[in-house]
Design a protein around this motif. Structure first.
Motif, PDB file in Angstrom:
ATOM      1  N   PRO A   1       0.739  -1.039   0.073  1.00  0.00           N
ATOM      2  CA  PRO A   1      -0.122   0.038   0.016  1.00  0.00           C
ATOM      3  C   PRO A   1       0.761   1.161  -0.185  1.00  0.00           C
ATOM      4  N   TYR A   2       2.048   1.368   0.652  1.00  0.00           N
ATOM      5  CA  TYR A   2       2.657   2.736   0.683  1.00  0.00           C
ATOM      6  C   TYR A   2       3.474   2.839  -0.665  1.00  0.00           C
ATOM      7  N   LEU A   3       3.808   1.722  -1.034  1.00  0.00           N
ATOM      8  CA  LEU A   3       4.466   2.065  -2.415  1.00  0.00           C
ATOM      9  C   LEU A   3       3.589   2.427  -3.379  1.00  0.00           C
ATOM     10  N   SER A   4       2.614   1.849  -3.279  1.00  0.00           N
ATOM     11  CA  SER A   4       1.198   2.051  -4.586  1.00  0.00           C
ATOM     12  C   SER A   4       0.741   3.333  -4.166  1.00  0.00           C
ATOM     13  N   CYS A   5       0.944   4.020  -3.042  1.00  0.00           N
ATOM     14  CA  CYS A   5       0.673   5.479  -2.755  1.00  0.00           C
ATOM     15  C   CYS A   5       1.476   6.581  -3.495  1.00  0.00           C
ATOM     16  N   VAL A   6       3.019   6.137  -3.229  1.00  0.00           N
ATOM     17  CA  VAL A   6       3.902   6.872  -3.939  1.00  0.00           C
ATOM     18  C   VAL A   6       3.901   7.001  -5.338  1.00  0.00           C
ATOM     19  N   ALA A   7       3.667   5.916  -5.862  1.00  0.00           N
ATOM     20  CA  ALA A   7       3.448   5.456  -7.134  1.00  0.00           C
ATOM     21  C   ALA A   7       2.203   6.435  -7.861  1.00  0.00           C
ATOM     22  N   ALA A   8       1.162   6.150  -7.262  1.00  0.00           N
ATOM     23  CA  ALA A   8      -0.272   6.798  -7.736  1.00  0.00           C
ATOM     24  C   ALA A   8       0.081   8.237  -7.588  1.00  0.00           C
ATOM     25  N   ALA A   9       0.806   8.834  -6.798  1.00  0.00           N
ATOM     26  CA  ALA A   9       1.133  10.444  -6.786  1.00  0.00           C
ATOM     27  C   ALA A   9       1.816  10.779  -7.776  1.00  0.00           C
ATOM     28  N   PHE A  10       3.003  10.095  -8.331  1.00  0.00           N
ATOM     29  CA  PHE A  10       3.736  10.428  -9.296  1.00  0.00           C
ATOM     30  C   PHE A  10       3.059  10.276 -10.650  1.00  0.00           C
ATOM     31  N   ALA A  11       2.151   9.207 -10.760  1.00  0.00           N
ATOM     32  CA  ALA A  11       1.304   8.688 -11.821  1.00  0.00           C
ATOM     33  C   ALA A  11       0.223   9.942 -12.264  1.00  0.00           C
ATOM     34  N   LEU A  12      -0.199  10.482 -11.034  1.00  0.00           N
ATOM     35  CA  LEU A  12      -1.225  11.488 -11.406  1.00  0.00           C
ATOM     36  C   LEU A  12      -0.620  12.834 -11.837  1.00  0.00           C
ATOM     37  N   LEU A  13       0.781  13.187 -11.229  1.00  0.00           N
ATOM     38  CA  LEU A  13       1.282  14.191 -11.858  1.00  0.00           C
ATOM     39  C   LEU A  13       1.919  13.949 -13.263  1.00  0.00           C
TER      40      LEU A  13
END
Length: 376
Positions: free
Chosen positions: A14-26
């Motif tokens: 979950p934590y890694l997914s949250c980081v990936a989601a943040a940069f993916a949205l950018l």
């Protein structure tokens, strides 16, 4: 709280997914902006759609999705369209993710992507990778690999520490069950055998004492079960944690053990020198459990027709316990006595204390010198 637990159960990391989601949205936002400014082309729209799909895969399954996303981002550098700057940041996140799961794979993928960046810098010297930009990115590439490996190492160390504490906790629970519950049950069996031989002499007070022992065993068992059902604590603690007030007075514990032995028909002397009730909390708990084991062994293995002698000497830096009794001559094995004391022998020796057990002239003799940290 329940929603968070459900999310963690469905997403492996979950934590890694949250980081990936943040940069993916950018990256998604920047990609839409580039399409708006540069105009929509078939190639640009196809790359945007594929990059968005792989970014979603990376977010949901970082361990697998990082490879596909990184391959697309490497190929996208050479496409005849503008590449979002956040794609390079997303590539670094993917490299760190791969390094977190597999260090060697992270090094290989990071090296290949850095070579692609250097090649792109040669082809397009005025692009983002030109004029030393590829070297800067290569440095960031190495940093991403190191970050992934360091996080992996820290996670493994944390897991090992958690497992070590859980093992300590389980050992303590087993130790408490042995020191309290099994000894209480043994005491009850011995008292029942004694009452069975002389049923007419059993008084109400003796029956009440027997019920008290049974109640103690039941309470200790319930506390151990409750502790096992709880989440493992961050700091290991006793499964049968008791208040400081009830543990601070070792003299009261000793008096209780002597009274119990006396009800079973055992007679003996306990001599105490020094201020035994002024030990610190951790030493008090250990000495209390040790004494309970020793008194329990007297009830299980000693001859009730012979007197036992226990000497407890408390000095500034150690507690010395000497005990002598006469083993029963009814064929009872002393193997259980030695196995029950094995835990305390190991603890005392690990603390650099003295331990000596011997049998001579029909007597069982134990000498233990336990180092203590502070008194007062």
């Amino acid at each position: 709280m329940q929603e968070s637990a459900m999310f963690c159960s469905r997403v492996p990391h979950p934590y890694l997914s949250c980081v990936a989601a943040a940069f993916a949205l950018l990256n998604l936002a920047e990609g839409l902006y580039i399409l708006h400014i540069a105009g929509v082309t078939a190639l640009g729209l196809a790359l945007f759609a594929l990059r968005t799909a792989l970014a979603l895969w990376f977010t949901a399954r970082p361990e697998q999705g990082a490879y596909g996303l990184l391959a697309l981002l490497a190929a996208e550098m050479f496409a005849p369209i503008s590449t979002p700057f956040t794609s390079y940041i997303l590539a670094l996140v993917a490299i760190a993710s791969i390094s977190y799961f597999r260090a060697i794979a992270g090094m290989v993928c990071g090296t290949l992507f850095a070579l692609c960046a250097i090649g792109y810098g040669v082809i397009a010297p005025y692009g983002v990778m030109g004029q030393g930009g590829s070297l800067t990115f290569s440095g960031l590439d190495i940093a991403a690999i190191c970050i992934g490996i360091c996080i992996r190492s820290a996670a493994h160390n944390s897991l090992n520490e958690h497992e070590r504490r859980a093992r300590q906790r389980n050992v303590r629970i087993a130790r408490d069950l042995h020191d309290h519950t099994t000894n209480d049950i043994t005491d009850m069996m011995l008292l029942i055998d004694r009452y069975r031989l002389a049923p007419g002499s059993v008084s109400a007070a003796e029956l009440k004492a027997l019920r008290t022992i049974a109640d103690d065993a039941l309470q200790h068992t319930r506390q151990a079960i409750a502790t096992l059902e709880e989440e493992p604590p961050q700091v290991p603690k006793s499964a049968l944690d008791v208040t400081v007030a009830s543990r601070r007075h070792l003299s009261d514990d000793i008096a209780k053990h002597r009274a119990r032995l006396q009800r079973m028909g055992y007679a003996g002397d306990v001599i105490i020198t020094g201020a035994i009730d002024t030990l610190n909390n951790s030493d008090t708990v250990f000495i209390a459990d040790f004494l309970r084991e020793l008194f329990g062994n007297i009830a299980k293995y000693a001859d009730s027709t012979q007197r036992y002698v226990m000497l407890i000497a408390v000095s500034q830096d150690r507690v010395t316990i000497d005990i002598t009794d006469h083993p029963r001559q009814d064929g009872v094995s002393l193997e259980g006595r030695h196995s029950g004391l094995a835990y305390y022998r190991e603890r005392v020796q690990n603390m650099h204390g003295d331990w000596n057990v011997r049998e001579e002239r029909g007597q069982w003799v134990l000498h233990a010198s336990v180092p203590v940290n502070t008194i007062g």
